[in-house]
Structure formats: C-alpha cells, structure tokens
Design an enzyme around this catalytic site. Structure first.
Site, short mmCIF file in Angstrom:
data_model
loop_
_atom_site.label_atom_id
_atom_site.label_comp_id
_atom_site.label_asym_id
_atom_site.label_seq_id
_atom_site.Cartn_x
_atom_site.Cartn_y
_atom_site.Cartn_z
N SER A 1 0.56 -1.18 0.28
CA SER A 1 -0.35 0.01 -0.25
C SER A 1 0.63 0.98 -0.19
O SER A 1 0.07 2.17 -0.23
CB SER A 1 -1.14 0.17 1.45
N LYS B 1 2.11 3.96 6.82
CA LYS B 1 1.32 5.49 6.27
C LYS B 1 1.83 6.10 6.25
O LYS B 1 2.63 6.47 7.21
CB LYS B 1 -0.20 4.98 6.90
#
Lengths: 435, 136
Positions: free
Chosen positions: B57, B94
């Site tokens: 991701s 993230k």
C-alpha cells in the site's frame, strides 16, 4: 566507629531518583504487540515452569509470582490471559535502551538490575517536573512505562518509587517530602517493604517493637547495628536523609546480578577492558554460585565519562544467551568476551564498565551432578562452550549442539511460547503492514 | 564462515570530488575520513527499531514489500510524516496527514483507502526515518 556517613554531609546536596520499569517483562512483551494493551499477561520462567512476571490485569485476576504453569493453565485459558516464555534476549535489549534513555538526565547513573536504575543529582531541580519528563521520554522512546521516586538517599528514593507505583494520585512520579509529611509516610510503611529489609529482618525488628519505617528511622545507632548489622544501621541513616549506602551492599530482590565499576583512569585499550570485564564476571559468578544458581544470559556494558562532554561519548552494550545456563566462570568470561567484542569501539576513553547476569535459575535444575573435571578438560570445555555459544548466537539457539553425548534433549529448555527477538535478530524483526 | 556483525560501523572511503561515472581527479591523492552508515541512519540508537514491510500500500512512496524501515520513536510525527501507527491492534505503515485538525492515515497506492482516525487513543508507534530497499 560510627557509620561512614562522612562520605556525604548535609552541606552537599544529593538527590537520588530510582527509576524502575512497571512489570518489566510483561511491558516488554507489549512493545511490539499493541494488541495486548489492557490484556492480562503472564511470563513464565525457563522451562515454562512457573509465573515470574504479571501485568497489572493478571495481578488483579489473582495470579501470583511462582504459580506453577501446569496448575494455572486452565485459569489462564478461561480468562484470555496471554502467556509468554521468558524472552531474556528481548528484555536485555529493551533494558539497555531504557538505561541509555535515562542516562542523559543526570551526571551520574547506576544500573542496579535489569529494570531499575539510580540517578544522582547534585543541584536543586524541579523534581516533579523532571520525573514527569523522564517518564514521558522513556515511554516515548522505548515503549516501556516507568515509575520515578525521588529522595535524598537511595533508601528514601526507593520508598518514594514504591509510592509512585502504588498511589494512583501520584501518576507514576513521587518526591519524598521533608518534615512531618515524610514522617507520616514512613509511619505507614512497614519495615519489610524497605529496601534491604526483608521479612527475616522485619521479624527481628518486630521483636524489639519496631514495626514501621518511622520507628526504624528513630532507632539508636547502637541498637540498629546490633539487631541488623552494619548495613542495617546505614539503612537507618539513609531513612534520616543521609546517603551512605553503596549499591553493592544490598542485593536486588529480583533475580539479576550486576557488577559494575568506574575506573580510576580512563581505559582506551581493548585488552585492558577485557581484563576488567573478566574480573567483574568472576565476581558476579561468585555471587551466583554462592546462591546456588546458574545464569543463562549475560550482558556487558561500557561507557565513556559523561562529566567530560568535550570527549566523544559512547554507551555500548551487547548481550549473549548461553546455550547452557552456567555458573562456571570460564564459560561466563568467554561469553562476556564475545559480548565485549560486539560493543567495543576504538578511539573512546571508557570510564565505566559492567556485567549483568540474568535468566537466573537454581543450579539443582541442571545436571550439575558431574564431578569437577580435570584442568585440561575444564580448559577444553571452556573453549568448546565458547565456540558453541558464538555459533548459536549467530545462527539461533539450538542450531549447534553437543554431539550425541547422551545428555541430549532431556533437559533442553522448553520455550514453546517465546516471542520473537524483535530487536536483536535480522530474521525476527517485527513486521509492519502496508495493506 | 563470515560472521555478519550487524552492529559494527560500515566504513566507506569518501572521495573529495564528485565522480559520476569516471575517475576522480588525480590531484586528489588522499582520502579524508570514513563514513559510518550507522551515524547517518541511526540518530537515536536507544529509540530506533528496525522493521520489515509486508504489503503493497505504500509503493508510490518508494516503500515496497520486504523493505527495511528504520523507525525512530524519538522523532515527532508531523503532517506528511511517514509513520508506523497502531490500527486495530496492528502495526501499520502509512503517511500521516492532518486535515482540518483531524489525523488521517493515507496509503501511497491507488488500490488502498485513506483511514480517518477518530479514536482518542490513537497511537503513533514511531516515525519512519529511513527506508532501505535492495533492488536485487
């Protein structure tokens, strides 16, 4: 001859902080497992024998230190308690990080055990504010929660630390007050809860009518020395606010042995350092044998002089897990030698070094029934054990074993529930999800 | 057997002039100093932890599956920092974005969705200081 408290007069300010990690092993297991926050945790001794650490939630459920695992297995399953085999490699490394994080807060620091250190201050500071800063910094940098207690002597700092832990209002930091406030606290503190006074000495004291720390503080020196020995008399002085105890005079209640010293002159030569470390190992091993124990883990640490900020600073530490727990000095010296090799750096002026033995178990748990071997056998055994240890350290425990000597696996450690060595093994690094 | 000593400094000789693809200047006849990779990558040794990335991701930020992250807990996370955060009990990597005072964890790949953080107890585990990726 009175207690040698000429070391510290009231004219020189001395303030001590005792910083200790809350439920250290259980807290260590949470650092890489945020899903375990608030979950009851117990940690088992070597061979998964009995409980040696509990989180607060596990304490609340009634699990006690020393509970045999097989007897509480059902209760553990019923209450959704997380169980771990002791991961001393991880604990040792996290301990190093806590020690390194708190060192810059004071001119002098002393490692007392795997989860306790003393700091010493010589100028007046806002202690409460400093304590909160230490607590927050250690938590942020290492993930380990600590409690901080301040007092003008080590015994009082320890007592303050106990209050920091036990009284919710203190929020992890407590400064021992003066005067009446101090007396009130000492009146409510039982002697057996004081550093250096165990249940045996507490019974002796009760026999002469001394039940609280306050009464002990007021005991005449002669009486204290007669009933408690000279160390006990020093504890009284410390309660009064005089600092006169060396760390070595009181063994840690927990199962670690630390031997560390500052050097008279700075050491820059690796061979000289090796000799110093070997001496500390020998001393620590002696204590180990005296309490009929063996140790499975060893950590070496070396430091430069923080009083000389113009010199390059370095705090180095390395740990070794022995394949077989031992109290055999040559074995331990070899292990320390390997550890020193890993953390040694040329070009620094070292002021202090130390050795910590942990993962301590009773010697009777092992086949220590062998007769003392011949000197050549001892020497060979020493070299063989060292090579073994080095290979196992690199490739992982159990990779290399003594060839079929019949001693095989019967006594092999059961370590089925061990967490990963997240901070010391490339192949066991924590995973972070990108998903 | 070559023993890999992960904690030893990694000295690299430092040239005094840039040499993109050719030879250094012959006038430079001495090297000055050595570079220790640890010094560059690990600013706060006690607070630095290594982690492995699992997943895809964050590929558009140059963080690939299997990459090594140097995570520094002593750093202060800010808007735009790549962080390791705790989401539903797991460690996740993230980018942190603060939008109108509200924290978001934003992936770096169009195949994944940003997460708005509404939990008061939200925890940043550490800030990603460096990403180490082996192209082979």
């Amino acid at each position: 001859m009175g207690c040698s408290c000429a070391r510290d007069t009231l004219a020189t300010l001395a303030m001590f902080a005792l910083i200790d990690c809350n439920n250290f092993y259980a807290s260590a297991e949470r650092v890489f497992r945020p899903d375990l926050a608030g979950v009851p945790i117990v940690v088992l001794s070597n061979n998964d024998g009995c409980i040696i650490a509990r989180s607060n939630e596990a304490k609340a459920l009634g699990f006690e230190m020393g509970d045999p695992y097989h007897l509480v297995k059902e209760k553990i399953a019923k209450n959704g308690v997380a169980v771990f085999s002791s991961n001393y490699t991880l604990y040792g490394d996290l301990s190093r990080r806590v020690v390194e994080t708190i060192a810059p807060f004071a001119a002098e620091s002393e490692v007392y055990s795997i989860d306790e250190s003393f700091l010493r201050f010589s100028s007046e500071l806002d202690w409460l504010k400093l304590g909160r800063e230490i607590r927050a910094t250690v938590r942020k940098h290492t993930g380990i929660p600590v409690s901080v207690g301040f007092g003008p002597s080590k015994v009082l700092a320890k007592a303050a630390n106990r209050l920091a832990k036990k009284s919710p209002a203190s929020d992890g930091v407590f400064v021992m007050p003066d005067g009446e406030a101090k007396h009130a606290i000492l009146r409510s503190l039982a002697t057996k809860d004081l550093w250096g006074i165990g249940s045996r000495l507490a019974t002796r004291l009760e026999a002469i009518g001394v039940k609280s720390a306050f009464e002990l503080m007021n005991l005449p020196e002669e009486t204290a020395r007669k009933v408690l020995t000279v160390v006990g008399a020093r504890i009284c002085k410390e309660l009064q606010g005089y600092s006169c105890l060396d760390l070595e005079e009181i063994a840690p209640a927990k199962k670690e042995i630390v031997c560390s010293r500052s050097f008279g002159h700075a050491i820059t030569d690796k061979n000289e350092m090796s000799e110093a470390v070997a001496e500390y190992v020998a001393r620590a091993a002696e204590k180990l044998r005296r309490q009929n124990s063996v140790a499975e883990n060893l950590r070496v640490f070396i430091e430069t002089n923080p009083f000389k900020p113009e010199q390059r600073q370095y705090f180095g530490s390395a740990g070794v897990q022995l394949e077989t727990a031992s109290s055999f000095t040559p074995d331990l010296i070899q292990a320390a030698g390997s550890a020193l090799k890993e953390c040694w750096r040329d070009g620094f002026r070292f002021k202090k070094a130390g050795v910590m033995l942990f993962g301590i178990q009773p010697a009777s748990a092992f086949q220590s029934s062998f007769a003392t071997p011949e000197p050549e056998v001892i020497a060979r055994r020493g070299r063989a054990m060292a090579a073994l240890d080095k290979l196992n350290r690199f490739y992982g425990r159990g990779s290399v074993n003594l060839a079929a000597a019949g001693i095989a696996r019967q006594w092999q450690m059961r370590r089925s529930l061990c967490s990963r060595r997240y901070t010391t093994r490339w192949e066991e690094l924590p995973l972070v999800l990108a998903g | 057997m070559q023993a890999l000593e992960a904690r030893k400094p990694l000295p690299l000789p430092m040239m005094l002039v840039q040499c993109p693809a050719g030879f250094p200047s012959p006038a430079d006849d001495y090297l000055d100093g050595v570079i220790d990779l640890n010094e560059k990558l690990i600013a706060h040794p006690a607070a630095t932890f290594l982690m492995r990335v699992s997943g895809h991701s964050m590929t558009e930020a140059g963080i690939f599956d299997g990459a090594l992250l140097v995570v520094d807990r002593a750093l202060q996370a800010r808007d735009g920092s790549i962080v390791v955060a705790v989401v539903e009990g797991s460690l996740t990597v993230k980018r942190l974005k603060i939008v109108k005072g509200q924290p978001w964890l934003v992936p770096a790949s169009k195949d994944f969705q940003p997460i708005e953080i509404t939990d008061e107890a939200f925890q940043i585990w550490g800030v990603v200081a460096h990403v180490i990726h082996s192209p082979r």
